[in-house]
Design an enzyme around this catalytic site. Structure first.
Site, PDB file in Angstrom:
ATOM      1  N   HIS A 143       1.405  -7.209   2.910  1.00 42.36           N
ATOM      2  CA  HIS A 143       0.630  -8.119   3.764  1.00 42.36           C
ATOM      3  C   HIS A 143      -0.786  -7.580   3.897  1.00 42.36           C
ATOM      4  CE1 HIS A 143       4.654  -9.241   6.004  1.00 42.36           C
ATOM      5  NE2 HIS A 143       4.612  -9.707   4.765  1.00 42.36           N
ATOM      6  N   GLU A 144      -1.687  -8.037   3.061  1.00 35.72           N
ATOM      7  CA  GLU A 144      -3.101  -7.632   3.198  1.00 35.72           C
ATOM      8  C   GLU A 144      -3.770  -8.636   4.129  1.00 35.72           C
ATOM      9  OE1 GLU A 144      -5.294  -5.002   2.143  1.00 35.72           O
ATOM     10  OE2 GLU A 144      -6.327  -6.164   3.679  1.00 35.72           O
TER      11      GLU A 144
ATOM     12  N   HIS B 178      -2.017   0.288   5.675  1.00 35.04           N
ATOM     13  CA  HIS B 178      -3.234   0.892   5.112  1.00 35.04           C
ATOM     14  C   HIS B 178      -4.419   0.445   5.964  1.00 35.04           C
ATOM     15  CE1 HIS B 178      -2.078   2.570   1.003  1.00 35.04           C
ATOM     16  NE2 HIS B 178      -0.983   2.448   1.723  1.00 35.04           N
ATOM     17  N   GLU B 179      -5.527   1.208   5.872  1.00 36.26           N
ATOM     18  CA  GLU B 179      -6.665   1.004   6.778  1.00 36.26           C
ATOM     19  C   GLU B 179      -6.128   0.879   8.210  1.00 36.26           C
ATOM     20  OE1 GLU B 179      -6.198  -1.400   4.173  1.00 36.26           O
ATOM     21  OE2 GLU B 179      -6.991   0.210   2.923  1.00 36.26           O
TER      22      GLU B 179
ATOM     23  N   GLU C 102     -11.841   6.957   5.678  1.00 30.76           N
ATOM     24  CA  GLU C 102     -11.789   7.268   4.239  1.00 30.76           C
ATOM     25  C   GLU C 102     -13.037   8.017   3.778  1.00 30.76           C
ATOM     26  OE1 GLU C 102     -10.418   3.767   2.137  1.00 30.76           O
ATOM     27  OE2 GLU C 102      -8.969   3.374   3.722  1.00 30.76           O
TER      28      GLU C 102
ATOM     29  N   GLU D   2      -1.826   4.922   5.632  1.00 31.54           N
ATOM     30  CA  GLU D   2      -2.882   5.544   4.826  1.00 31.54           C
ATOM     31  C   GLU D   2      -3.735   6.355   5.812  1.00 31.54           C
ATOM     32  OE1 GLU D   2      -5.710   3.936   1.241  1.00 31.54           O
ATOM     33  OE2 GLU D   2      -5.929   3.002   3.192  1.00 31.54           O
TER      34      GLU D   2
ATOM     35  N   GLU E 163      -6.171   6.495  -4.474  1.00 27.52           N
ATOM     36  CA  GLU E 163      -6.869   5.348  -5.064  1.00 27.52           C
ATOM     37  C   GLU E 163      -8.320   5.702  -5.410  1.00 27.52           C
ATOM     38  OE1 GLU E 163      -6.487   2.278  -2.099  1.00 27.52           O
ATOM     39  OE2 GLU E 163      -7.964   3.171  -0.785  1.00 27.52           O
TER      40      GLU E 163
END
Ligand code: NOJ
Ligand code: CA
Length: 679
Positions: free
Chosen positions: A384-385, A463-464, A180, A482, A488
């Protein structure tokens, strides 16, 4: 015994005429089907193997080293001789279940070179090239052999020695924020350590993008500049005894170079990555459904609502109902809800060991909301984080996806919010380790998740993540990810600059779909901060930044006030029959036209950087003999990204047909979106 019969079985794709050419003096060589790219493998006086690539007879990649450092055995790099070479040709066409193009042609020359050590170890290493008209991929294949029963790879010695200088667009690798970062634009000779895809434009205009394909059970490859314009593979670290640990015969991911005359050619040439992946292994994937979604999300990103329980909790039954109503009224098949589950109340950033992926909070009525969504023709999108606690997630995979399926979810967004090198791995013996987001262990973790999801007919959007290397071909439920600075960042301080999308298209997007979260029509981030973009550009993102799952990321209340502009978001498909890059320069601008997979309509998106631009495009992609209504969403004449005029846009319609010309006027920091509605 011929050289060929002594080799591992040829992969199924290489089925053309096989020629087993004798060793030629000075090395082994083969060309692309059109003859323009030539790969040559040589061995120097110390027995070091090198490969080189020439384009139209001109060196592009100078002789570059091949090989490996091992932690427990002598390196695989010297005292090799070419034992054999073989070339074959392949030409086939296959269909994507969803994607930017319905059909993809795979035409290449396969060129296999067997290298054998002249030492007592006599280890054998095959280097297999697939030479396309659009570029080159190669990988190492190690057949079963007595002195290489396992490999503990300390690093890969593969080099990429560019024959000249030019400009590079790249993000740093091995740094805390994973992928990122904003793109650097530097001379090639000033790159540090970069993630792939890294894109370069040589002084003669040739564009090259370096990346990899089919990253499975291996560490991600970074490129580290060694000297001048010469790069070396640098494998992402791991917590095990070596960066990569392999048993028995094994193959590496493909190291790829897409080579083109211009930036547009890189985008279409990047289909090579898919061609280098194995075909669908999941069988019938009619349950994989591309689609748009809205979500209880932007208000958390902006800091107005919280993921954690409490007075600001976003994922309440009442809030979710409002989003479901909006999705239902506008034909949007998904409603993402973040913060719906127990586990967010403490310090989840970098630690998700409290996360329960089948445990909704008491103010989120999961059963009722699933039924309500179904009644409105939409479905919840799961979330699901993991906070980077990947082993904690591994333990729950089956129950988590079973819970999702039981609540009507077809897509689950996952997340690995943890600094690089801080992924939590716990082995069965209870020992704790820290892994990298793109190391060998995480490449395997992601596949475990994709396969567990598939067992419950669910698709995923991490993501990540680990970077995309085309595995969506093999596992079509791996819809998007992502893996770059998404929208964001527009909510926060240090916003993405206007050139960001035009950078992404020719770098990150060469690897595959991105969940960028377009469509922030309020142009407002946290604390009411202004977003340096325009409404027309937010719409153009849906065409320019490809994903089969596209979010309408802003609040329903914002869209309700801008229904005329929102119409484009309603109309725009997420699944395409064809894609054409009409123009583009890396980091400056790009215009893409895509044909809807389910109708005769075409769509166009164009985005620029901070400069105003007039781009003339010829509508030669439209079907012949048809009249289209062009529904144009453009910046108003005085619009700019850096003043309140950013909110101004014009919607107009025109009748057009194939061959007509359109002038796209992009405001500074702006864009344009068009639907060509077929009669
Ligand atoms: C980072 C993701 O990119 C974002 O979309 C998500 O909302 C947060 N993590 C929380 O999971
Ligand atoms: Ca993120």
């Amino acid at each position: 015994m011929t050289a060929l019969t002594s080799m591992m079985a040829l992969p199924a794709l290489a089925q053309g005429v096989v020629q087993n050419t004798a060793l030629k003096e000075g090395g082994a060589t083969a060309t692309s089907p059109d003859g323009k790219l030539r790969v040559t493998v040589t061995v120097d006086g110390d027995g070091r193997p090198h490969y080189a690539v020439a384009r139209n007879g001109k060196p592009l990649i100078e002789p570059s080293r091949l090989g490996f450092l091992l932690t427990d055995a002598p390196k695989l790099e010297r005292r090799f001789a070419i034992e054999s070479q073989a070339t074959s040709s392949a030409d086939s066409t296959w269909e994507q279940p969803w994607g930017e193009w319905k059909t993809i042609r795979d035409r290449h020359t396969e060129f296999r070179v067997r290298l054998k050590e002249s030492t007592a170890l006599a280890r054998v290493m095959d280097v297999v090239f697939r030479i396309f008209d659009e570029g080159v991929g190669f990988r190492y294949e190690f057949p079963d052999q007595p002195n290489l029963k396992h490999a503990n790879i300390a690093d890969e010695l593969t080099e990429f020695g560019l024959a000249g200088n030019g400009t590079a667009w790249w993000i740093p690798a091995g740094e805390w924020n994973r992928y990122e970062y904003l793109y650097n634009r530097t001379p090639i000779s000033e790159v540090g350590q970069a993630h792939t895809p890294i894109t370069v434009k040589l002084e003669d205009g040739t564009h090259v993008a370096f990346h990899e394909a089919a990253l499975v059970d291996y560490s991600g490859m970074w490129l580290r500049r060694v000297t001048g314009t010469r790069f070396k593979a640098q494998l992402s670290p791991g917590a095990g005894p070596a960066k990569v640990v392999k048993q028995g015969p094994f193959i590496t991911p493909w190291r790829t170079m897409v080579i083109a005359d211009d930036a547009a050619g890189l985008y279409t040439g990047s289909r090579m990555t898919l061609n280098l992946n194995e075909p669908n292994k999941l069988g019938d994937v009619s349950w994989v459904k591309p689609g748009k979604f809205v979500g209880v999300w932007w208000n958390m990103i902006k800091g107005k609502w919280s993921w954690a329980r409490g007075p600001q909790h976003g994922a309440t039954t009442a809030n979710v109902k409002r989003y479901i109503d909006f999705a239902g009224a506008n034909g949007i098949p998904g409603v993402l809800v973040e913060g719906w589950n127990v586990g967010w109340d403490g310090d989840w950033f970098g630690n998700g060991t409290e996360m329960n992926f089948s445990g909704p909070t008491e103010d989120f009525d999961a059963k009722a909301l699933a039924a309500y969504a179904r009644s409105k023709g939409t479905a919840l999108v799961g979330h699901h984080e993991t906070g980077g606690s990947a082993s904690h997630y591994d333990k729950q995979l089956d129950t988590a996806f079973a819970w999702s399926a039981a609540h009507g979810q077809k897509v689950v967004k996952t997340g690995y919010v943890a600094d690089a090198g801080q992924i939590g791995r716990v082995d069965p013996d209870g020992s704790e380790h820290r892994e990298w987001h793109d190391g060998q262990w995480m490449s395997n973790h992601h596949l475990r998740v994709v396969l567990a999801a598939a067992r419950h007919k669910i698709s995923v959007d991490p993501h990540e993540p680990i970077k995309d290397t085309g595995l969506r071909r093999t596992y079509p439920n791996w819809l998007a990810r992502e893996g770059a600075r998404g929208q964001e960042y527009m909510a926060w301080q240090g916003k993405n600059p206007p050139e960001h999308e035009a950078n992404l298209v020719f770098t990150r997007m060469l690897s595959g779909p991105m969940d960028f979260t377009p469509g922030i029509l309020s142009l407002k981030g946290e604390k009411d901060s202004d977003i340096p973009s325009t409404i027309a550009k937010q719409l153009a993102q849906y065409v320019v930044i490809y994903s089969p799952v596209q979010m309408a990321a802003d609040e329903p209340e914002v869209y309700a006030k801008l229904m005329d502009a929102f119409q484009f978001i309603k109309d725009v498909p997420v699944d395409w029959a064809d894609t054409r890059i009409l123009n583009g320069e890396v980091g400056d601008y790009v215009t893409i036209a895509r044909k809807d997979r389910n109708s005769a309509d075409w769509y166009l998106g164009s985005v620029g950087d901070e400069q105003a631009r007039n781009l003339e495009v010829t509508l030669d992609f439209l079907d012949p003999g048809k009249t289209y209504t062009a529904q144009i969403y453009r910046d108003a004449p005085d619009t700019r990204f850096d003043s309140d005029t950013r909110h101004k846009y014009v919607i107009e319609t025109r009748k057009v047909k194939r061959g007509d010309k359109l002038m796209l006027a992009l405001a500074p920091g702006g864009g344009q979106a068009i639907r060509f509605a077929a009669k």
